[in-house]
Design a protein around this motif. Structure first.
Motif, short mmCIF file in Angstrom:
data_model
loop_
_atom_site.label_atom_id
_atom_site.label_comp_id
_atom_site.label_asym_id
_atom_site.label_seq_id
_atom_site.Cartn_x
_atom_site.Cartn_y
_atom_site.Cartn_z
N GLY A 101 -26.22 10.99 34.58
CA GLY A 101 -25.87 9.84 34.46
C GLY A 101 -27.03 8.75 34.29
N GLU A 102 -28.27 9.23 34.25
CA GLU A 102 -29.38 8.53 34.07
C GLU A 102 -29.38 7.82 32.81
N ARG A 103 -29.47 6.21 32.58
CA ARG A 103 -29.59 5.69 31.41
C ARG A 103 -31.17 5.85 30.72
N ARG A 104 -31.16 6.20 29.47
CA ARG A 104 -32.53 6.64 28.97
C ARG A 104 -32.56 5.65 27.64
N PHE A 105 -33.63 5.39 27.23
CA PHE A 105 -34.03 4.63 26.11
C PHE A 105 -34.89 5.23 25.19
N ARG A 106 -34.81 4.96 23.77
CA ARG A 106 -36.04 5.24 22.88
C ARG A 106 -36.76 3.86 22.43
N ALA A 107 -38.00 4.06 22.88
CA ALA A 107 -38.78 3.02 22.30
C ALA A 107 -39.70 3.44 21.08
N ILE A 108 -39.55 2.83 19.88
CA ILE A 108 -40.14 3.23 18.71
C ILE A 108 -41.11 2.15 18.28
N LEU A 117 -42.34 7.86 19.08
CA LEU A 117 -41.11 7.52 19.63
C LEU A 117 -41.12 8.13 21.13
N VAL A 118 -40.94 7.11 22.09
CA VAL A 118 -41.06 7.25 23.35
C VAL A 118 -39.49 7.36 24.14
N VAL A 119 -39.31 8.29 24.61
CA VAL A 119 -37.97 8.40 25.28
C VAL A 119 -38.21 8.02 27.05
N PHE A 120 -37.68 7.04 27.45
CA PHE A 120 -38.12 6.88 28.83
C PHE A 120 -36.97 6.21 29.66
#
Length: 114
Positions: free
Chosen positions: A60-67, A77-80
């Motif tokens: 259930g950890e929220r993750r984001f994509r930084a482009i 592309l960084v998933v963090f």
């Protein structure tokens, strides 16, 4: 103090402040195998980026994509995820890779301002 200058984040513009990076040995191999180092990931965050929600993991950890772009002007592309530590709010890279030309063209078409 670090900051990410966000071009668009769910229809918002601005800057997200954070206190550093949490790049541990467990994840370092995941982005190094794609040719990125932690300093290159840091350089992506030093420029305007697009941040989009990513899939949650099984915990259930929220993750984001930084482009965005590295210092050498390569699209990445960084998933963090965000971590709270005694040292403050940290950006924890989970995975990162250089983007293939086709994906770069797709994102540039969808987000021409980056």
């Amino acid at each position: 103090m670090y900051g990410i200058c966000i071009c668009k984040l769910l229809n918002l513009e601005g800057r997200v402040e954070f206190d550093g990076f949490d790049g541990d040995e467990g994840n370092r191999g995941k982005y190094q195998k794609h040719g990125l180092s932690l300093p290159e990931i840091e350089s992506v965050s030093a420029r305007p980026v697009i941040i989009l929600p990513d899939k949650e993991n099984f915990q259930g950890e929220r993750r984001f994509r930084a482009i965005g772009s590295t210092l050498k002007a390569r699209r990445a592309l960084v998933v963090f995820t965000w971590r709270s530590r005694l040292s403050g709010k940290l950006l924890r890279p989970i995975s990162a890779r250089y983007m293939h030309r086709e994906k770069v063209m797709d994102y540039e078409k969808a987000y021409p301002f980056i």
